[in-house]
Design a protein around this motif. Sequence first.
Motif, PDB file in Angstrom:
ATOM      1  N   ALA A  16     -10.676  47.679  27.716  1.00  0.00           N
ATOM      2  CA  ALA A  16     -10.376  48.521  26.477  1.00  0.00           C
ATOM      3  C   ALA A  16      -9.019  49.179  26.593  1.00  0.00           C
ATOM      4  O   ALA A  16      -8.560  49.305  25.234  1.00  0.00           O
ATOM      5  CB  ALA A  16     -11.643  49.057  26.165  1.00  0.00           C
ATOM      6  N   VAL A  17      -8.929  49.993  27.663  1.00  0.00           N
ATOM      7  CA  VAL A  17      -7.572  50.686  27.705  1.00  0.00           C
ATOM      8  C   VAL A  17      -6.279  49.938  27.683  1.00  0.00           C
ATOM      9  O   VAL A  17      -5.321  50.188  26.597  1.00  0.00           O
ATOM     10  CB  VAL A  17      -7.731  51.604  29.169  1.00  0.00           C
ATOM     11  CG1 VAL A  17      -6.307  52.530  29.119  1.00  0.00           C
ATOM     12  CG2 VAL A  17      -8.721  52.585  29.031  1.00  0.00           C
ATOM     13  N   GLY A  18      -6.362  49.031  28.289  1.00  0.00           N
ATOM     14  CA  GLY A  18      -5.026  48.119  28.232  1.00  0.00           C
ATOM     15  C   GLY A  18      -4.960  47.356  26.912  1.00  0.00           C
ATOM     16  O   GLY A  18      -3.821  47.218  26.449  1.00  0.00           O
ATOM     17  N   ASN A  19      -6.108  46.751  26.417  1.00  0.00           N
ATOM     18  CA  ASN A  19      -5.901  46.120  25.263  1.00  0.00           C
ATOM     19  C   ASN A  19      -5.409  47.020  24.066  1.00  0.00           C
ATOM     20  O   ASN A  19      -4.665  46.537  23.227  1.00  0.00           O
ATOM     21  CB  ASN A  19      -7.346  45.636  24.966  1.00  0.00           C
ATOM     22  CG  ASN A  19      -7.650  44.224  25.139  1.00  0.00           C
ATOM     23  OD1 ASN A  19      -7.630  43.262  24.598  1.00  0.00           O
ATOM     24  ND2 ASN A  19      -7.935  44.010  26.660  1.00  0.00           N
ATOM     25  N   GLN A  20      -5.905  48.429  23.876  1.00  0.00           N
ATOM     26  CA  GLN A  20      -5.238  49.207  22.856  1.00  0.00           C
ATOM     27  C   GLN A  20      -3.938  49.494  23.396  1.00  0.00           C
ATOM     28  O   GLN A  20      -3.192  49.522  22.285  1.00  0.00           O
ATOM     29  CB  GLN A  20      -6.034  50.264  22.980  1.00  0.00           C
ATOM     30  CG  GLN A  20      -5.795  51.341  21.884  1.00  0.00           C
ATOM     31  CD  GLN A  20      -6.927  52.497  21.550  1.00  0.00           C
ATOM     32  OE1 GLN A  20      -6.347  53.503  21.810  1.00  0.00           O
ATOM     33  NE2 GLN A  20      -7.740  52.077  20.860  1.00  0.00           N
ATOM     34  N   LEU A  21      -3.461  49.681  24.383  1.00  0.00           N
ATOM     35  CA  LEU A  21      -2.111  50.219  24.627  1.00  0.00           C
ATOM     36  C   LEU A  21      -0.986  48.694  24.451  1.00  0.00           C
ATOM     37  O   LEU A  21      -0.104  48.907  23.960  1.00  0.00           O
ATOM     38  CB  LEU A  21      -1.990  50.347  26.298  1.00  0.00           C
ATOM     39  CG  LEU A  21      -2.621  51.706  26.555  1.00  0.00           C
ATOM     40  CD1 LEU A  21      -2.338  51.982  28.049  1.00  0.00           C
ATOM     41  CD2 LEU A  21      -2.002  52.913  25.647  1.00  0.00           C
ATOM     42  N   LEU A  22      -1.704  47.681  24.672  1.00  0.00           N
ATOM     43  CA  LEU A  22      -0.794  46.311  24.496  1.00  0.00           C
ATOM     44  C   LEU A  22      -0.871  46.178  22.869  1.00  0.00           C
ATOM     45  O   LEU A  22       0.233  45.802  22.257  1.00  0.00           O
ATOM     46  CB  LEU A  22      -1.394  45.329  24.798  1.00  0.00           C
ATOM     47  CG  LEU A  22      -1.085  44.949  26.365  1.00  0.00           C
ATOM     48  CD1 LEU A  22      -1.945  43.769  26.843  1.00  0.00           C
ATOM     49  CD2 LEU A  22       0.307  44.623  26.523  1.00  0.00           C
ATOM     50  N   LYS A  23      -1.929  46.554  22.212  1.00  0.00           N
ATOM     51  CA  LYS A  23      -1.689  46.546  20.639  1.00  0.00           C
ATOM     52  C   LYS A  23      -0.920  47.403  20.098  1.00  0.00           C
ATOM     53  O   LYS A  23      -0.481  47.563  18.965  1.00  0.00           O
ATOM     54  CB  LYS A  23      -3.161  46.683  20.105  1.00  0.00           C
ATOM     55  CG  LYS A  23      -4.228  45.512  20.424  1.00  0.00           C
ATOM     56  CD  LYS A  23      -5.625  45.638  20.113  1.00  0.00           C
ATOM     57  CE  LYS A  23      -6.504  44.570  20.479  1.00  0.00           C
ATOM     58  NZ  LYS A  23      -7.848  44.710  20.008  1.00  0.00           N
ATOM     59  N   ALA A  24      -0.656  48.752  20.755  1.00  0.00           N
ATOM     60  CA  ALA A  24      -0.087  49.748  20.035  1.00  0.00           C
ATOM     61  C   ALA A  24       1.358  49.547  19.704  1.00  0.00           C
ATOM     62  O   ALA A  24       2.072  48.786  20.354  1.00  0.00           O
ATOM     63  CB  ALA A  24      -0.135  51.053  20.970  1.00  0.00           C
TER      64      ALA A  24
END
Length: 423
Positions: A415-423
């Motif tokens: 979830a951390v990696g996913n949010q950072l990619l979406k940011a």
Amino acid sequence: MKEDFLHYVWKFQKFNTATLTTTSGDTIQVIRVGMHNHNSGPDFFNGQVLIGGQKWAGNIEIHIKSSDWFAHRHEIDPAYDNVILHVVWEHDVEVYRKDGTAIPTVILKPLIPTEILNAYHTLFKKDQKWIGCQQRFHEVDDLTMNNWIERLYIDRLQRKSELMMHRLKELNNHWEALLFEMLAKSFGLKVNGEAFLSIGQSINFSVVQKCRKEPETLEALLMGQAGFFNSENDDPYFESQKENYKFLLRKFQLDATSVIIPKYFRLRPPNFPTIRLSQLANLYHQKQALFSEIMNVNNSSQMYEVFKISALPYWGSHYNFGVTSAKNKRVLTKKFIDLLIINTILPLRFCYDSHLGKDDTETLFTMAQQISAENNSITKKFNDLRPIAKNAMDSQGLLQLKNEYCNAMKCLQCAVGNQLLKA
């Protein structure tokens, strides 16, 4: 480039879909990306796309290069007969169905925004970073982080539960015996965990039940299996316990050949195996229905009462046989009981609840949140990135995050990696 990233890009449609076309020039409209498949077979099941105005329903396969279709031998695998779209990073060869028709192909490389590519490369950049996202870990919002840690904690409980269920089958579904072995391992802590587990597994639990009425007898059983009476000592208590063990050895036909001998190296005296085995013996002497009692406790305060025990009286002035020390009751400390609860009791409760088809995770969450966070190298480093480990549920979730995701570079499943990619 990794296929996992292309899975992420396709799943969340993180590319320019306005002018999407196949390599042959047909327009494409994605109706349904499909269900992500993490097992064998095509990468996405039951997708739907419009290709040149014609609606297609079926599976979608993703590769770095088109030629990977043949490298992975999909052309001879019936599971790939229903692939309606081939999504690739680079197109280097046409791929055909068994009837000779070409499978429509989409090239993602020119369609993915630069900022997403840059974020991806930053996560997977090979350098000396402790975790891939450590420079941006603090950017993830608290709601996402808290929900993810809760999910990670459940994953950790499930993993431990699977191991316990495997051992339970070997013990013929004897829950009391399983608890004894798991507690034995926890009493040994990190240094002697495996040694104490081997001691517990070397004794049929029925023997423990027969010996528990007399704490000295149960202590002699545990210490004898640990090999403590293989030497000579003129201490009267040592001689008495050694004779006690010799009797038990003959009576129950005990075998200690598979036991790992406990270590003393780098241990503080309160953690000496003599003290911990005596405490374990006294626990089982005092708690005749320990499993039932543990399963019915609903908060950490009550659990502290369950484990409010000490070593046997001799050890109040000894850490080793025949060596006198300052007097102390050698009780289980709150910190030690916390470790028992975190590493044994809560996972066993989760395992037992799952076995009964019962969901009591809220109680387990509450108990974990009532316990202080573990203080180890992993939690310290995460706290350096942001103050995050407030309780035992947090610290357990962070251990799961580091070991199962960060170390394995599973940023795209995190979830951390996913949010950072979406940011």
